[in-house]
Design a protein around this motif. Structure first.
Motif, PDB file in Angstrom:
ATOM      1  N   ARG A 225      -6.286   2.881  -6.913  1.00  0.00           N
ATOM      2  CA  ARG A 225      -5.141   2.380  -6.136  1.00  0.00           C
ATOM      3  C   ARG A 225      -5.193   0.852  -6.027  1.00  0.00           C
ATOM      4  O   ARG A 225      -4.172   0.185  -6.077  1.00  0.00           O
TER       5      ARG A 225
ATOM      6  N   ILE B 246       0.903   4.177  -2.820  1.00  0.00           N
ATOM      7  CA  ILE B 246       0.554   5.555  -2.447  1.00  0.00           C
ATOM      8  C   ILE B 246       1.626   6.540  -2.904  1.00  0.00           C
ATOM      9  O   ILE B 246       1.330   7.561  -3.524  1.00  0.00           O
TER      10      ILE B 246
ATOM     11  N   GLY C 280      -9.528   5.511  -4.468  1.00  0.00           N
ATOM     12  CA  GLY C 280      -9.437   4.202  -3.838  1.00  0.00           C
ATOM     13  C   GLY C 280      -9.482   3.071  -4.837  1.00  0.00           C
ATOM     14  O   GLY C 280      -8.715   2.114  -4.767  1.00  0.00           O
TER      15      GLY C 280
ATOM     16  N   ARG D 212      -9.419  -2.028   1.864  1.00  0.00           N
ATOM     17  CA  ARG D 212      -8.267  -1.320   1.318  1.00  0.00           C
ATOM     18  C   ARG D 212      -8.710  -0.043   0.596  1.00  0.00           C
ATOM     19  O   ARG D 212      -8.062   0.988   0.679  1.00  0.00           O
TER      20      ARG D 212
ATOM     21  N   MET E 272       0.822  -1.211   0.000  1.00  0.00           N
ATOM     22  CA  MET E 272       0.000   0.000   0.000  1.00  0.00           C
ATOM     23  C   MET E 272       0.855   1.259   0.000  1.00  0.00           C
ATOM     24  O   MET E 272       0.567   2.227  -0.716  1.00  0.00           O
TER      25      MET E 272
ATOM     26  N   TYR F   8      -7.413   3.721   1.432  1.00  0.00           N
ATOM     27  CA  TYR F   8      -6.839   4.577   0.393  1.00  0.00           C
ATOM     28  C   TYR F   8      -7.572   5.915   0.332  1.00  0.00           C
ATOM     29  O   TYR F   8      -6.972   6.982   0.226  1.00  0.00           O
TER      30      TYR F   8
END
Length: 547
Positions: free
Chosen positions: A516, A377, A513, A475, A373, A479
């Motif tokens: 990602r 990011i 989100g 997740r 993650m 995000y």
């Protein structure tokens, strides 16, 4: 203070390679050339050949070269001896003017007082009829290592007989001329501690009949020194207005500051540096930014005193702190400068490589999914850059200086993880300049968003057992929260993006989100689990942080 004077050659001293008297070299009866030649085994005139003559001439020339004294650059000496007596020297000598007050006379005066003969300098007092009027000696250009002789004092030895006021690059100073106790023994007046003397004023003579002066000796003044700044880590010189950079390490460049002065100069100079950086910390509803100015002082207080011929290692004063912005080095030395000098340049930064950052992330967290993650990011937030590539390259209007921190389109986020608000407060100075600190703050923020996501889920599961999220939903929620969103909401059947106030359309950062998740899957495969619930413990910065 030590004098800058170089040793000068002495005139009038006997040559050690030459007899003191001619007769000392001619003892015994005169000899004929042939006899001398025979005694030394040399050929007579009739025996000499052209090659022999040439060889002999080479030997003589070599000896003359070896015996010739090495030229020494002598100081200028003004002794008035080439002028007639009772002559106003005025501006006779280039670069120096002798004068006195109105109504009095400045003139040469034949006087045997232990100085060079035949003349000295008398400032004739028309009222008293003696040599007690003030003397002004102006130098243009200014001079260094100035000395002269004062004689004719009748007062007891050690008594003050006149004042000497000196105008030099460090200001004005006054010293006393003391009597030698005899009119035939001159007093040496040494002003060599004053650099770049432009005016000497001799006044307040108290000795009966006054004083006379001679043998003014000086060297050229010292040119105003130039500040030289270098980056030793790259072996380059930094010109004023240019930029040197924090390395990708990160580490500060090895900044050195020096003066282009002669190595013999042993006076002290005072150094200091200031680094100014301004950034946005918040934004009002009306769009006005609240800014913060950080001024880093090196050293934290006072100055660093070093000999003028020694380079100042600026970076060593930072003790590992990473700083950047608009830097100005200041140097002060009254003997070298009429006023403090400064040198301005910029300190920017080099971007670390992608794998350097990813390896650093791996070293900070053992959780594989958290690593994934974080890597997604920082790839999205900054395109893996801590520092800007400059105006016209970045989409944000706030990135006008190449090498300065990368700033988000809204003017608030900074660096790799576009830090805006982190655990423990808003974006700070080190978020901008130290990429390792920026990464640590990114981890803090991500972990805090995981906690927020769990609280949201727990709240809904207390109402409905169907509110348990899938790993992908979890997740996506995290995000979105990292990007400033509020996360997903449970509509009674599934988790969906919340609508905008008064509208049915979902919030815009839902796309953040979802994209990602897509990025993560394309690089790492299908997520294997939801983000780990890791307590967002404050991560201590690896280096000191400026508040």
């Amino acid at each position: 203070m030590a004098s800058f004077r170089q040793q000068r050659g002495q005139t009038g001293s006997p040559n050690p390679l030459r007899p003191a008297r001619l007769e000392d070299a001619m003892t015994g009866p005169p000899k004929k050339r042939a006899d001398i030649a025979a005694e030394n085994g040399s050929p007579t005139k009739s025996q000499l050949t052209i090659p022999a003559v040439i060889a002999a001439m080479k030997i003589v020339l070599t000896v003359l070269i070896l015996l010739s004294p090495t030229p020494i650059s002598a100081s200028t000496v003004i002794n008035f001896d080439s002028l007639p007596g009772n002559t106003d020297p005025g501006a006779t000598y280039p670069g120096i003017v002798f004068s006195t007050t109105a109504g009095n006379l400045i003139k040469t005066n034949p006087f045997d007082n232990g100085t060079s003969l035949p003349n000295t300098l008398c400032s004739f007092n028309s009222l008293k009829g003696d040599c007690s009027a003030p003397v002004f000696v102006a130098f243009n250009p200014s001079v260094a290592n100035l000395t002269f002789k004062a004689s004719g004092a009748d007062a007891n030895g050690g008594a003050n007989v006149a004042d000497v006021r000196v105008t030099h690059s460090g200001g004005k100073s006054t010293i006393k001329i003391k009597s030698s106790g005899s009119t035939q023994i001159p007093t040496a007046v040494d002003l060599s501690s004053f650099i770049n003397v432009s005016l000497v004023e001799i006044s307040n003579q108290t000795d009966p009949a006054g004083l006379v002066f001679d043998d003014f000796t000086y060297d050229p003044g010292i040119p105003e020194a130039t500040i030289l700044v270098s980056d030793r880590s790259r072996s380059i010189s930094i010109s004023e207005g240019e930029m040197t950079k924090i390395t990708a390490g990160p580490a500060m460049p090895l900044i050195g500051a020096s003066l282009d002065v002669d190595s013999s100069i042993d006076i002290l100079v005072k150094w200091r540096m200031e680094v100014l950086y301004e950034f946005n910390v918040s934004k009002s509803k009306a769009g006005a930014f609240k800014k913060k100015k950080v001024l880093v002082k090196v050293p934290k207080s006072g100055n660093v005193e070093l000999p003028a011929n020694v380079e100042w290692n600026v970076t060593s004063e930072l003790n590992g702190l990473i700083v950047g912005g608009n830097a100005t080095i200041f140097v002060d030395c009254p003997q070298l400068f009429n006023s403090p000098k400064n040198f301005s340049f910029n300190i920017g930064g080099e971007n670390p490589g992608q794998f350097t950052v990813e390896d650093y992330i791996d070293s900070l967290t053992p959780d594989v999914d958290e690593r994934k993650m974080l890597k997604v990011i920082f790839a999205h937030e900054s395109a893996r850059k801590q520092f800007s590539d400059g105006a016209g390259v970045e989409p944000s209007p706030f990135n006008d200086t190449k090498g300065f921190p990368l700033i988000s389109f809204d003017g608030l986020g900074a660096g790799l993880f576009q830090i805006t608000n982190g655990i423990g407060g808003r974006v700070n100075y080190s978020d901008h300049w130290d990429w390792t600190f920026n990464v640590r703050r990114g981890i803090e923020i991500l972990r805090s968003k995981v906690v927020d996501a769990r609280k949201s889920e727990e709240k809904e599961t207390r109402r409905s057992s169907f509110a348990v999220r899938s790993d992908s939903e979890d997740r996506i929620d995290v995000y979105q929260r990292y990007n400033g969103g509020v996360g997903l909401v449970f509509d009674g059947a599934s988790w969906v993006p919340p609508p905008l106030p008064g509208k049915s359309k979902p919030v815009a950062n839902n796309g953040y989100g979802l994209s990602r998740i897509s990025d993560e899957m394309s690089r790492f495969g299908v997520p294997t689990s939801r983000p780990a619930l890791t307590k967002p413990v404050k991560i201590v910065a690896p280096k000191p942080v400026i508040p």
